[in-house]
Motif scaffolding. Structure first.
Motif, PDB file in Angstrom:
ATOM      1  N   GLY A  19       1.055  -1.454   0.527  1.00  0.00           N
ATOM      2  CA  GLY A  19       0.095  -0.016  -0.307  1.00  0.00           C
ATOM      3  C   GLY A  19       0.916   1.069  -0.293  1.00  0.00           C
ATOM      4  N   GLN A  20       1.948   1.492   0.887  1.00  0.00           N
ATOM      5  CA  GLN A  20       3.187   2.224   0.609  1.00  0.00           C
ATOM      6  C   GLN A  20       3.581   2.268  -0.735  1.00  0.00           C
ATOM      7  OE1 GLN A  20       3.497   4.927   3.123  1.00  0.00           O
ATOM      8  NE2 GLN A  20       5.941   5.032   2.553  1.00  0.00           N
ATOM      9  N   VAL A  21       3.787   0.797  -1.478  1.00  0.00           N
ATOM     10  CA  VAL A  21       4.260   1.768  -2.529  1.00  0.00           C
ATOM     11  C   VAL A  21       3.527   2.416  -2.894  1.00  0.00           C
ATOM     12  CG1 VAL A  21       5.720   0.348  -4.429  1.00  0.00           C
ATOM     13  CG2 VAL A  21       6.026  -0.752  -2.359  1.00  0.00           C
ATOM     14  N   VAL A  22       2.260   1.723  -4.126  1.00  0.00           N
ATOM     15  CA  VAL A  22       0.800   2.773  -4.178  1.00  0.00           C
ATOM     16  C   VAL A  22       0.940   4.319  -3.901  1.00  0.00           C
ATOM     17  CG1 VAL A  22      -1.434   2.652  -4.990  1.00  0.00           C
ATOM     18  CG2 VAL A  22      -0.478   0.931  -4.342  1.00  0.00           C
ATOM     19  N   GLN A  26       1.618   7.312  -6.843  1.00  0.00           N
ATOM     20  CA  GLN A  26       0.619   8.153  -7.420  1.00  0.00           C
ATOM     21  C   GLN A  26       0.448   9.201  -7.000  1.00  0.00           C
ATOM     22  OE1 GLN A  26      -2.524   5.883  -5.532  1.00  0.00           O
ATOM     23  NE2 GLN A  26      -3.072   5.041  -6.515  1.00  0.00           N
ATOM     24  N   THR A  27       1.568   9.749  -5.460  1.00  0.00           N
ATOM     25  CA  THR A  27       1.560  11.075  -5.010  1.00  0.00           C
ATOM     26  C   THR A  27       2.468  11.234  -5.927  1.00  0.00           C
ATOM     27  OG1 THR A  27       0.352  10.229  -2.514  1.00  0.00           O
ATOM     28  CG2 THR A  27       2.106  11.814  -3.227  1.00  0.00           C
ATOM     29  N   TYR A  28       3.798  11.208  -6.212  1.00  0.00           N
ATOM     30  CA  TYR A  28       4.989  11.879  -6.341  1.00  0.00           C
ATOM     31  C   TYR A  28       4.933  11.318  -8.250  1.00  0.00           C
ATOM     32  CZ  TYR A  28       5.972  13.112  -1.761  1.00  0.00           C
ATOM     33  OH  TYR A  28       6.008  13.567  -0.031  1.00  0.00           O
ATOM     34  N   GLY A  29       4.448  10.098  -8.323  1.00  0.00           N
ATOM     35  CA  GLY A  29       4.487   9.721  -9.884  1.00  0.00           C
ATOM     36  C   GLY A  29       5.974   9.054 -10.492  1.00  0.00           C
ATOM     37  N   LEU A  30       6.345   8.827  -8.852  1.00  0.00           N
ATOM     38  CA  LEU A  30       7.380   7.859  -8.975  1.00  0.00           C
ATOM     39  C   LEU A  30       7.378   6.376  -9.870  1.00  0.00           C
ATOM     40  CD1 LEU A  30       8.507   7.821  -5.633  1.00  0.00           C
ATOM     41  CD2 LEU A  30       9.260   9.007  -7.258  1.00  0.00           C
ATOM     42  N   PRO A  31       8.751   5.588 -11.093  1.00  0.00           N
ATOM     43  CA  PRO A  31       8.125   4.418 -11.506  1.00  0.00           C
ATOM     44  C   PRO A  31       8.546   3.841 -10.172  1.00  0.00           C
ATOM     45  CG  PRO A  31      10.949   5.809 -12.009  1.00  0.00           C
ATOM     46  CD  PRO A  31       9.532   6.410 -11.323  1.00  0.00           C
ATOM     47  N   GLU A  32       8.116   2.141 -10.477  1.00  0.00           N
ATOM     48  CA  GLU A  32       7.514   1.367  -9.030  1.00  0.00           C
ATOM     49  C   GLU A  32       9.012   1.157  -8.231  1.00  0.00           C
ATOM     50  OE1 GLU A  32       4.966  -2.935  -8.370  1.00  0.00           O
ATOM     51  OE2 GLU A  32       5.063  -1.318 -10.162  1.00  0.00           O
ATOM     52  N   ILE A  33      10.220   0.960  -9.159  1.00  0.00           N
ATOM     53  CA  ILE A  33      10.991   0.132  -8.320  1.00  0.00           C
ATOM     54  C   ILE A  33      11.709   1.416  -7.276  1.00  0.00           C
ATOM     55  CG2 ILE A  33      12.778   0.997  -9.922  1.00  0.00           C
ATOM     56  CD1 ILE A  33      12.878  -2.178  -8.077  1.00  0.00           C
ATOM     57  N   VAL A  43      11.481   5.539   3.783  1.00  0.00           N
ATOM     58  CA  VAL A  43      11.559   6.499   3.240  1.00  0.00           C
ATOM     59  C   VAL A  43      10.177   6.685   3.716  1.00  0.00           C
ATOM     60  CG1 VAL A  43      11.784   9.062   1.849  1.00  0.00           C
ATOM     61  CG2 VAL A  43      14.153   6.780   2.419  1.00  0.00           C
ATOM     62  N   GLY A  44       9.658   7.159   4.560  1.00  0.00           N
ATOM     63  CA  GLY A  44       7.637   8.060   4.539  1.00  0.00           C
ATOM     64  C   GLY A  44       7.614   8.585   3.347  1.00  0.00           C
ATOM     65  N   LEU A  45       6.105   9.197   3.215  1.00  0.00           N
ATOM     66  CA  LEU A  45       5.869  10.112   2.572  1.00  0.00           C
ATOM     67  C   LEU A  45       6.461  11.970   2.327  1.00  0.00           C
ATOM     68  CD1 LEU A  45       1.894   9.377   1.988  1.00  0.00           C
ATOM     69  CD2 LEU A  45       3.786   8.897   0.214  1.00  0.00           C
ATOM     70  N   SER A  46       6.570  11.733   3.814  1.00  0.00           N
ATOM     71  CA  SER A  46       6.978  13.249   4.309  1.00  0.00           C
ATOM     72  C   SER A  46       8.359  13.569   3.980  1.00  0.00           C
ATOM     73  CB  SER A  46       6.537  14.054   5.648  1.00  0.00           C
ATOM     74  OG  SER A  46       7.197  13.105   6.240  1.00  0.00           O
ATOM     75  N   GLY A  47       8.835  12.558   3.820  1.00  0.00           N
ATOM     76  CA  GLY A  47      10.284  12.885   3.798  1.00  0.00           C
ATOM     77  C   GLY A  47      10.740  12.598   1.385  1.00  0.00           C
ATOM     78  N   VAL A  48      10.443  12.647   1.331  1.00  0.00           N
ATOM     79  CA  VAL A  48      10.625  11.823   0.065  1.00  0.00           C
ATOM     80  C   VAL A  48      11.289  12.883  -0.732  1.00  0.00           C
ATOM     81  CG1 VAL A  48       9.721  11.263  -2.366  1.00  0.00           C
ATOM     82  CG2 VAL A  48       9.036  10.256  -1.014  1.00  0.00           C
ATOM     83  N   GLU A 491      20.506   5.827 -10.625  1.00  0.00           N
ATOM     84  CA  GLU A 491      21.611   6.966 -10.155  1.00  0.00           C
ATOM     85  C   GLU A 491      21.282   8.217 -10.087  1.00  0.00           C
ATOM     86  OE1 GLU A 491      24.715   6.099 -12.844  1.00  0.00           O
ATOM     87  OE2 GLU A 491      24.907   4.541 -11.465  1.00  0.00           O
ATOM     88  N   ASN A 492      20.019   8.924 -10.814  1.00  0.00           N
ATOM     89  CA  ASN A 492      19.235   9.274 -11.493  1.00  0.00           C
ATOM     90  C   ASN A 492      18.345  10.058  -9.812  1.00  0.00           C
ATOM     91  OD1 ASN A 492      21.163  10.348 -13.053  1.00  0.00           O
ATOM     92  ND2 ASN A 492      20.004   9.954 -14.329  1.00  0.00           N
ATOM     93  N   GLU A 493      17.602   8.551  -9.470  1.00  0.00           N
ATOM     94  CA  GLU A 493      16.583   9.502  -9.258  1.00  0.00           C
ATOM     95  C   GLU A 493      16.389   8.785  -6.995  1.00  0.00           C
ATOM     96  OE1 GLU A 493      12.916  10.290  -9.697  1.00  0.00           O
ATOM     97  OE2 GLU A 493      13.213  10.484 -11.675  1.00  0.00           O
ATOM     98  N   PHE A 494      17.446   8.019  -7.310  1.00  0.00           N
ATOM     99  CA  PHE A 494      17.796   7.209  -6.020  1.00  0.00           C
ATOM    100  C   PHE A 494      18.770   7.069  -5.738  1.00  0.00           C
ATOM    101  CE2 PHE A 494      17.760   3.380  -2.916  1.00  0.00           C
ATOM    102  CZ  PHE A 494      17.053   4.095  -2.778  1.00  0.00           C
TER     103      PHE A 494
END
Length: 604
Positions: A19-22, A26-33, A43-48, A491-494
């Motif tokens: 559920g956290q992955v979803v 949805q909130t940040y438009g991130l790739p699933e990986i 890393v929670g929603l508030s820390g992304v 590398e660019n995202e994570f």
């Protein structure tokens, strides 16, 4: 079926909150990986935003949250306005060289050319001494700052005060239970500092010092045209990565912004070093850790400690290129000496029966004092045990011999605490540093006593380690998922990666070892093929020969295994491919993937 790897570990794939992955997707438009890896790393929603997309305008740390920063800024600005001389004593490693260059460049903006000394690694050893304090006084300095050193240098700093100078420590090492009694101590690791910046390297703390000085000068209405302070972030990134501090908190911001700046050529020293290292465009983390950093360190190890600072501080392109080539030559010489010392180290371990000691203490009268830390690190990697190496130098003043040592530890033993305890018990003359890496000075006649002391201390204080430690795989993958686009996405995202935020580990099951080659410097190259689809993947195990993992892999051509490693890109003749850097491997079935968090290829 064994679940114990060739390196003696157990590997598992953690269960995660789908559920956290979803929510993250949805909130940040991130790739699933990316969302899955964030969930694995808690890393929670508030820390992304702060984690993935830190901004200078939003997430820049307040320099004045550091204890004594207000005192430092006030005193240095007073010195600038009064025309007083300012002295800087910086450490000889990459963190010290970058720290010295950061503060020097900032002070130049205010019309000040500081008096800078870099202790010689071989002749002077680590940190301040009475001799340097006297030199600063003789130069007419009213204020002197130590960078990346000084937190345990009570006597020399007291002497500086006696000479009438205001001494200021800017450091990030552990103290020895008390602070120097001087004008100011800026160190996020001091017990009464509540800034939360204790992950910073000295270069990061020094950068905040420069920002604080600029802020104070602005308040006084005495700040010249704005100095592009953010340009110094390339030096902060270099020092932060090479000092292997946690890439968490503000360090992520520094490296995220600093890396792109390194490719712009603003610092002629960094530009020159990239040229001689064969680095084109923007350097990556591996370039910093394995090409630029070792060359800067090589100067102090085998030639002169000043070269790194001079390279990063000069504005003269010709001078920068000359120093860069000299450092390149120093690094080649360093490799040859290190290889010889390692051979002698392992022979000593075997002939003296040291392999079963809880901590391995080595010494050799002919070893190069500048390479003790590297040898200790290699022994630790090969044996899995903490190691301290003692070398000897001759004091120029009276011709007596002095032992200089470095230690590298494993999880469970605080090396700095060991050395500090040995100092209090008069076994060592001087010692300190970090939990995993520290240095010391010892009288030659105390080496055997220190070996027994260190063994007893390790047995008493070292946490009991699991014979087969459980380690976690961030995600499962397949050979077909190892594509350059995927590695770049990670590398660019994570990224950026480092201590406290390691590069993700991926597990691949049921791959056949198609071919094994042993390369120079004891590296092992393995060609893997997916038995279900035939997709091939190149994998490398660095310095594997002589380790249980490497020695096992070379015997397993044709066998089916599970493997764990990190995905990287490799460029050769203009062609970019993805490969794996091996962390571990074992018989098929080693990885417990009952809580599989997804195939990397599917999650992308």
């Amino acid at each position: 079926m064994s679940h114990i790897s060739f390196a003696g570990a157990r590997w598992d794939v953690p269960n995660i909150d789908e559920g956290q992955v979803v929510k993250l997707v949805q909130t940040y438009g991130l790739p699933e990986i990316i969302a899955r890896l964030l969930t694995v790393r808690n890393v929670g929603l508030s820390g992304v935003d702060a984690f993935l997309r830190p901004k200078l305008s939003t997430h820049f740390p307040d320099p004045f949250h550091l204890k004594d920063m207000d005192k430092l800024a006030t005193r240095v600005c007073d010195a600038i306005q009064k025309g007083e001389k300012i002295g800087i004593l910086a450490d000889f490693d990459v963190d010290g060289a970058t720290s010295g260059s950061i503060l020097t460049r900032a002070l130049r903006h205010f019309g000040v050319e500081p008096v800078v000394y870099i202790p010689d690694r071989l002749k002077d050893g680590y940190g301040p001494s009475n001799r340097f304090m006297q030199k600063f006084k003789d130069e007419g300095c009213a204020v002197m700052l130590t960078l990346d050193c000084g937190i345990t240098s009570h006597e020399p700093l007291a002497f500086a005060t006696e000479l009438g100078m205001d001494a200021i420590v800017v450091d990030h090492h552990e103290d020895d239970g008390k602070l120097p009694e001087i004008f100011a101590v800026v160190n996020p690791k001091r017990k009464d500092d509540i800034s939360g910046y204790d992950m910073m390297a000295a270069c990061g703390v020094t950068f905040l010092v420069a920002v604080a000085i600029q802020s104070e000068m602005r308040k006084r209405g005495a700040c010249p045209a704005d100095f592009p302070m953010k340009n110094l972030l390339e030096l902060v990134a270099l020092g932060t990565v090479c000092d292997m501090v946690p890439l968490t908190g503000p360090n992520r911001l520094f490296v995220k912004y600093g890396l792109p700046m390194m490719g712009q050529g603003n610092n002629v020293g960094v530009k020159a070093l990239c040229n001689v290292s064969g680095i084109k465009g923007q350097p990556n983390l591996m370039h910093l850790g394995f090409a630029l950093g070792p060359r800067i360190n090589a100067g102090s190890r085998v030639h002169s400690s000043e070269f790194g600072f001079k390279l990063l501080s000069t504005e003269d392109e010709a001078e920068a290129l000359n120093i860069a080539w000299l450092l390149n030559d120093c690094n080649s010489k360093r490799k040859d000496i290190e290889k010889m010392m390692l051979e002698q180290a392992f022979m000593q371990i075997e002939t003296e029966g040291l392999a079963d000691d809880p901590i391995i203490v080595l010494e050799h009268k002919d070893w190069h004092a500048g390479l003790s830390g590297l040898v200790a690190g290699r022994v630790k990697e090969r044996t899995g045990k903490p190691c301290a190496c003692v070398t000897y130098v001759t004091n120029g003043s009276d011709g007596t011999s002095e032992g200089r040592g470095s230690g590298r530890s494993v999880k469970g033993l605080n090396m700095a605490s060991l050395f500090q305890a040995a100092c209090k018990d008069n076994v060592l003359m001087k010692g300190g540093g970090h939990a995993m890496a520290a240095g010391f000075t010892i009288s030659p006649d105390k080496v055997n006593e220190f070996r027994e002391y260190a063994k007893a201390h390790a047995l008493e204080h070292m946490e009991e380690l699991d014979e087969h430690p459980l380690r976690l795989v961030d995600s499962m993958a397949t050979t077909r998922s190892a594509q350059p686009a995927m590695v770049n996405l990670l590398e660019n995202e994570f990224g950026p990666y480092g201590q406290g935020h390691a590069q993700p580990l991926f597990g691949i099951t049921n791959v056949r070892i198609e071919k094994v080659d042993v390369l120079k410097d004891a590296h092992v190259r393995v060609n893997l093929v997916d038995i279900s689809g035939g997709t091939r993947l190149k994998a490398m195990l660095f310095r594997g020969i002589g380790t249980p993992l490497g020695d096992t892999l070379v015997k397993m051509q044709g066998e089916i295994i599970d493997i764990v490693g990190k995905f990287v890109t490799n460029e050769w003749n203009g062609r970019v491919t993805a490969e794996m850097h091996i962390e571990d491997a074992g018989q098929a079935g080693m990885i417990n993937a009952k809580n599989n968090l997804g195939d990397l290829a599917k999650a992308s």
